[in-house]
Each structure stands twice: as structure tokens, then as C-alpha cells.
Write an enzyme that holds these catalytic residues in place. Structure first.
Site, mmCIF file in Angstrom:
data_model
loop_
_atom_site.group_PDB
_atom_site.id
_atom_site.type_symbol
_atom_site.label_atom_id
_atom_site.label_comp_id
_atom_site.label_asym_id
_atom_site.label_seq_id
_atom_site.Cartn_x
_atom_site.Cartn_y
_atom_site.Cartn_z
ATOM 1 N N ILE A 65 -3.887 30.526 -101.315
ATOM 2 C CA ILE A 65 -4.382 29.236 -101.789
ATOM 3 C C ILE A 65 -5.427 28.672 -100.822
ATOM 4 C CG2 ILE A 65 -2.321 28.076 -100.829
ATOM 5 C CD1 ILE A 65 -2.658 26.104 -103.249
ATOM 6 N N PRO A 66 -6.620 29.284 -100.825
ATOM 7 C CA PRO A 66 -7.676 28.755 -99.965
ATOM 8 C C PRO A 66 -8.001 27.323 -100.375
ATOM 9 C CG PRO A 66 -8.594 30.305 -101.559
ATOM 10 C CD PRO A 66 -7.099 30.407 -101.656
ATOM 11 N N HIS A 67 -8.148 26.438 -99.406
ATOM 12 C CA HIS A 67 -8.456 25.057 -99.759
ATOM 13 C C HIS A 67 -9.257 24.396 -98.644
ATOM 14 C CE1 HIS A 67 -4.577 24.876 -97.570
ATOM 15 N NE2 HIS A 67 -5.104 23.782 -97.034
ATOM 16 N N GLY A 68 -9.847 23.283 -98.967
ATOM 17 C CA GLY A 68 -10.621 22.555 -97.964
ATOM 18 C C GLY A 68 -10.983 21.199 -98.520
#
Lengths: 156, 490
Positions: A65-68
Site C-alpha cells: 500500500i504505497p502512500h504519501g
């Protein structure tokens, strides 16, 4: 806020090509950037890769779950892909990743960002749900599976 | 000699009227600078104000000082992160692009209006730069939000192209007055001006940061005074040494604005106010200097040149300069339209007056007229054009949420959101058991649809999102703790 509130077929890909973590992240960012809520794709790329440096978002069991957070979006934007091949994502459990959910939040909207992150990671921790996603052949199928799952999740 | 009390009375009333009239700009959609100019013109000898003011030297000096503060303030507000990616196209537009505009206008004036070629190019040079004050004001107003790289590009261009215009104008005046000046002389002068301006601006900006942090003034009120004097020093010393002072203050502003230093907030406030005062003062003075009746004879030629500038010269310069870039035609068209002219051309137009070349006052009135039309037509229509070309981004919605935070300047603590990996050793353990670094704190746990306010006894679950306040240096340790795998038999 529901996952299916931010995710439409436009932002879902099955059989996403790419051999490395970088390929997959870039492809997902490109997909998310087709949203009119995105003002600056490069800033998003920076935020996502910057966050990835702090700690891999490969949370295990073949899911990441890549997030930013950035000020380059006007609202939360998401994109979901099932990859064509297993990806070495430097996950903690060292399992290759097939399902990747990208979530981009606004700097000033921490609350909804965290709620969505928790909801997604909670759903994805179910073996049965993941295998249904892996079996989906089209974005619309993925969306149907997500809708069902969110509905039962809400009732529970 | 008029008593100082009368000068102050007139000055303060005019400035107060200008501050009040600024509100009108929101409602009418007219750029504020036009309103300030109009106030100046109305106050002048031909308007109801009847103030006698005809001193191009003073108007020019006020303009230059004001521009120093406007550029410095503009630099302070420029985020390096945003402009870094548009450095090359912006540099192209503010050097080569400016030259193309000047030559195109010069050619047009020469061939169609039968102006001597060097006068034509002088006119072109004077109106060749876009106006930082006007562009900043329009782009930062409440009703435009632009996609992608357009905003940083336009701001950087308008902030950095004035030195080229100043240089071209001074160069052309040199050619007109001393015909033996050669192009080679001019070119080397250009390199020296820009190089020196850039280098001195950068280093003096750095020096200012260091000094602000080292000098511990006993009174807070001294900081703005120090910064004000230092900004003037940067302009003046660079100019004395033969560099471009305008470029130097702009770059020093960017350096300062992107550094950490004490009194940052109050200095930003101070320079914001100063930039406004500068704008108002400058446009008032320039408005006073103009005599509306003398604008009438230049109307026809003014409209022709202005139209050529807006619809041919500027687009030509933008399309040629940006040809090698990835900007598409709509973006280029929009960049062409945001070619607002403002104070710099009017200030530059006082140069020929001061140099005493023939027909300089005609030139001054012509330039004034061109600036007015550009500011009115382009300034007013920019939000509309952005929407028509599909380049307007949806306006940011302001929502309030239980949690909002901003990075704390000068602190090395960060608020990071981390997901608890499914097979992490921390799953099923309470927070006190984790052995987190002593000065880190889990502020919030997101679990499913809930927020949990953690206590030491809270037990973590797989897939929890934790919001953790942590020292940057301790991040690797936190990562290590969360990444420990649960033993297979656990």
C-alpha cells in the site's frame, strides 16, 4: 469515506506489466495522474518514493500500500493494480507482491488519509478476499469484488 | 518649497485611498496595479487632485527602490522545490525569450510604423519583460488555480526577466548615444551582469541567513531593520560592482526564503507589507508622472504596438523558446497570454527621459499606454483564458478535519504514518512492550474505520495505521522494530 468512493474503473488495472517495484509504482502513479484532482504528477512521485524510503509499504501476504501526502492533489486519489507477475517489493515477509493499492492524500487532510489506509490494510489482510482479487480479469470485476467486500465489511 | 506636512498629507491620503481601492479589484476583476495607476493619474495635475509632479528622476528612483523590495519579497515567496523543475525553460524565457520579444516589436515598429530601427528596438526592449508584481498578484489571487508546472514557470520567468530588459534598454541607449558601441561589447557586458548578479545574489543570500542566525539582537524589532538594510546592500553593492542588482536581490530572496532562520515568520510579514507599500508607492508615482492628455496622441500607435505585442511578439517568443520542451500548445498559448506588462517598462521608459534623447517623452507615453492595455486586457482575462484552455485546476477545497498538521520549521521531529505489517512481531503486543525510542510517541492508531487514542497498554493489530511523532534520527530504529518478523512458532 469508502474505498469505492475514490476508486472507479479508470483507476484500476489488472495484469499490470512491469518487473520491478519502481516500474509498478511509476505505472500506478501515471494511472492516478489521469485524475483531474492531480495538479502535479512529479510532486506525487517524489512523495511516494520519499515515503517508501522511510519504510517499505509492502505490508505482507503479497500486498503493498504505497502512500504519501502532498499538496499536489485537491482531494484523496487512489489507484489499484493487480500485477501480471510477482514483484520483489522488499516486503517484510519477503513474499513477492501482486496487489498494489496507491493512495495519495492531501497534506492538510490527515484524518481521512489514515482512515482509508486502515480500512484498506484491514480488508487486504483477508486471504479469501485477496485470492478473489487475483482472479479478477477486468477492472469492473475488481470493482464489483471491492463493492461486495465493503458492503459486508460495513455490516460486520 | 512645499512644507513636509503637505507632502505627508498628500502621500498618506493617496496611499490610504489605494489600500481601500484594493478591495475593488476583487469585485471588478481589474488588476490592482491599474487601480493604483488610476489613483495616481487622478491625483495628478490634470485630474481633480491637481498635484504638480513632473520629476522623471524621482519617479524612476522610487520605482527602482520599490522594485528591489518587490523582487526580494517575490523571491522569499518562491518555493525552490516548485521552481527547480522549471529552471531551464524559465531561464530560456527570461533571456532569449525577452530578446525575441524586443526584436519582434522593434521590427514591427520599424517596418510598419516607420520608426528608426534603433528606436523601435529600444521600445521593444523597454516593454520586453513581464511584470513580477502583476503576475504574482494575478496568479496568487483567489480565483485562479493552475495545473502542473505553469504557475512556478510563470512566476520564475516574471521574477527573473527584468534584468534582461534593463540590460537591453541600457544597451540600446548606449548605442543610440554613442554609435561606436559594438554588439560584442554588449554581449560581454550581459554575461558579466548576469553572472555577477547570480553569484553575488546567491552568496549574499547565504551570508544573510548565517548572519540572521548568528547575530543575536537584543530587540526583536531590529531583525526587520537588519534584513531591510541587507536587501538594499545586496542590490547596491552588486550594481556598483557592475552586476545586475535586480537579479541579485531576487536570487538572494529565493535563498533566504528556502532556508531556516530565526524570526522567519515576522520577517515574511514585514517584507510582505513592504512589497505592498512599494507597489502602491511606485504605481502612484508613475501615475502622477503621466499626463493623460498626452496619452491621446499616442493612442492609435499604442494600440497597434500593444496588439502586436500581445498577439504576435509574445506568442512568437514563447513558442520559439519553449519549442524543445514538453509543454503542449495550450500551455504555450496560456504562457503567451500571461505576458502582463507592469511597472518595469514604465520605470525603464524614464531612462530615455533621463538620458535626454529626442522624443523620449513620446516614448514614455507610448509605453505607459501599452502597459495599461496589457494590464487591463490580459490581467482581467487570465482566469477566463485558463478555463477556456482547460488549464485551470479545481480550486482547493478547505475542509476541517480532526487532525491537521504542518511540518514544524527548524525542528527535526516528523509525524509519519506507518502501516503495521501483517506478520510483524509487534502484532498482538502492547505499545509499552515495543521499546520505541524514548522521545517518540504514537499519537493515533487507525484501525478499520476507527481512530484509537493509544495508551501504553493498547495492543497493536495487523494492518493498523499508526501515526507516530518521531525524531528523524530515530526513524531507522522505529522501522527496525516494526519490521521484526514474528517467529514462525509464535
Amino acid at each position: 469515506m469508502k474505498i469505492t468512493d475514490i476508486l472507479t474503473e479508470q483507476f484500476i488495472k489488472t495484469g499490470l506489466p512491469g518487473a520491478t517495484k519502481e516500474d509498478v509504482l511509476n505505472a500506478l502513479i501515471d494511472l492516478a495522474a489521469t485524475s483531474d484532482k492531480v495538479q502535479d504528477k512529479e510532486k506525487i512521485r517524489e512523495a511516494i518514493f520519499e515515503r517508501e524510503k522511510i519504510m517499505s509499504t509492502g505490508v505482507g501476504s503479497g500486498f503493498a500500500i504505497p502512500h504519501g501526502k502532498t499538496d499536489a492533489v485537491t482531494d484523496i486519489v487512489g489507484a489499484l493494480a493487480v500485477t501480471a507477475q510477482p514483484i520483489d517489493y522488499k516486503s517484510l515477509d519477503e513474499q513477492p507482491v501482486r496487489i498494489v493499492f496507491l493512495l495519495i492524500g492531501r497534506d492538510s487532510m490527515v484524518g481521512p488519509h489514515i482512515k482509508l489506509l486502515s480500512r484498506i490494510s484491514r480488508l487486504m489482510n483477508k486471504e479469501e478476499f485477496r485470492s478473489r482479487l487475483l482472479g479478477a480479469r477486468s477492472p469492473s470485476e475488481v470493482l464489483d469484488i471491492l463493492r461486495q467486500e465493503e458492503a459486508t465489511y460495513l455490516e460486520a | 518649497m512645499i512644507g513636509i506636512e503637505y507632502i505627508l498629507l498628500a502621500g498618506s491620503v493617496l496611499i490610504l485611498i489605494s489600500t481601500a481601492i484594493g478591495k475593488l479589484s476583487d469585485n471588478l476583476g481589474v488588476p490592482t496595479l491599474v487601480l493604483f495607476l488610476v489613483v495616481g493619474m487622478l491625483a495628478g495635475s490634470e485630474g481633480p487632485g491637481g498635484i504638480q509632479f513632473d520629476d522623471p528622476g524621482l519617479a524612476s528612483s522610487i520605482g527602482i527602490v520599490a522594485l528591489v523590495f518587490i523582487l526580494f519579497g517575490g523571491g522569499l515567496d518562491t518555493k525552490w522545490q516548485d521552481v527547480r523543475r522549471v529552471l531551464a525553460p524559465a531561464a530560456g524565457l527570461s533571456t532569449f525569450g525577452v530578446l525575441v520579444t524586443a526584436l519582434a516589436v522593434g521590427g514591427f515598429a520599424h517596418y510598419f510604423l516607420e520608426v528608426p530601427i534603433e528606436y523601435g528596438i529600444l521600445l521593444g526592449s523597454i516593454i520586453s519583460s513581464t511584470d513580477a508584481a502583476a503576475v504574482f498578484a494575478v496568479l496568487r489571487s483567489k480565483n485562479v488555480s493552475l495545473k502542473g508546472r505553469l504557475k512556478p514557470l510563470l512566476e520564475l520567468e516574471s521574477g527573473s526577466n527584468d534584468p534582461t530588459a534593463v540590460f537591453l534598454t541600457v544597451g540600446l541607449l548606449a548605442i543610440i548615444r554613442t554609435p561606436e558601441t559594438t554588439l560584442v561589447n554588449l554581449l560581454s557586458l550581459f554575461v558579466v551582469q548576469m553572472g555577477l548578479g547570480g553569484v553575488l545574489g546567491y552568496f549574499m543570500g547565504r551570508a544573510m541567513v548565517v548572519l540572521l542566525n548568528r547575530l543575536r539582537f537584543s530587540y526583536e524589532g531590529i531583525y526587520p531593520v537588519f534584513a531591510l538594510a541587507f536587501a538594499c546592500l545586496i542590490y547596491a553593492s552588486t550594481a556598483v560592482l557592475g552586476g545586475s542588482g535586480f537579479l541579485a536581490v531576487y536570487i538572494a530572496g529565493i535563498v533566504l526564503g528556502n532556508s531556516t532562520f530565526v524570526q522567519r515568520k515576522s520577517l515574511f510579514r514585514f517584507f510582505d507589507g513592504l512589497a505592498w507599500l512599494s507597489q502602491i508607492g511606485m504605481f502612484l508615482a508613475l501615475g502622477l508622472q503621466v499626463f493623460p492628455s498626452r496619452l491621446v496622441p499616442v493612442m492609435t500607435i499604442g494600440l497597434l504596438v500593444s496588439g502586436f505585442l500581445m498577439f504576435v511578439a509574445r506568442p512568437l517568443s514563447v513558442f520559439i523558446t519553449l519549442a524543445p520542451t514538453t509543454f503542449d500548445w495550450r500551455e504555450k498559448l496560456f504562457i503567451s497570454w500571461v505576458g502582463l506588462r507592469g511597472s518595469v517598462p514604465i520605470i525603464l521608459a524614464t531612462f530615455p527621459l533621463l538620458a535626454g534623447i529626442p522624443r523620449a517623452d513620446l516614448l514614455f507615453n507610448l509605453v505607459f499606454f501599452i502597459v495599461l492595455t496589457s494590464a487591463l486586457l490580459q490581467g482581467w482575462s487570465i482566469p477566463l483564458v485558463a478555463r477556456l484552455l482547460g488549464l485551470a485546476a479545481p480550486l482547493e477545497r478547505k475542509k476541517s478535519h480532526p487532525l491537521e498538521f504542518e511540518p514544524v520549521v527548524g525542528s527535526d521531529t516528523e509525524l509519519v504514518d506507518l502501516t503495521v505489517p501483517y506478520h510483524s512481531d509487534v502484532v498482538g503486543r502492547s505499545i509499552v512492550e515495543l521499546g520505541l525510542p524514548s522521545n517518540s510517541l504514537i499519537v493515533l492508531i487507525g484501525r478499520g474505520d476507527q481512530y484509537l487514542v493509544p495508551s501504553g497498554g493498547s495492543v497493536l493489530e495487523a494492518g493498523d495505521t499508526i501515526l507516530i511523532l518521531v525524531n528523524k534520527a530515530d526513524l531507522p530504529q522505529v522501522r527496525e522494530i516494526l519490521s521484526r518478523r514474528k517467529a514462525p512458532d509464535d
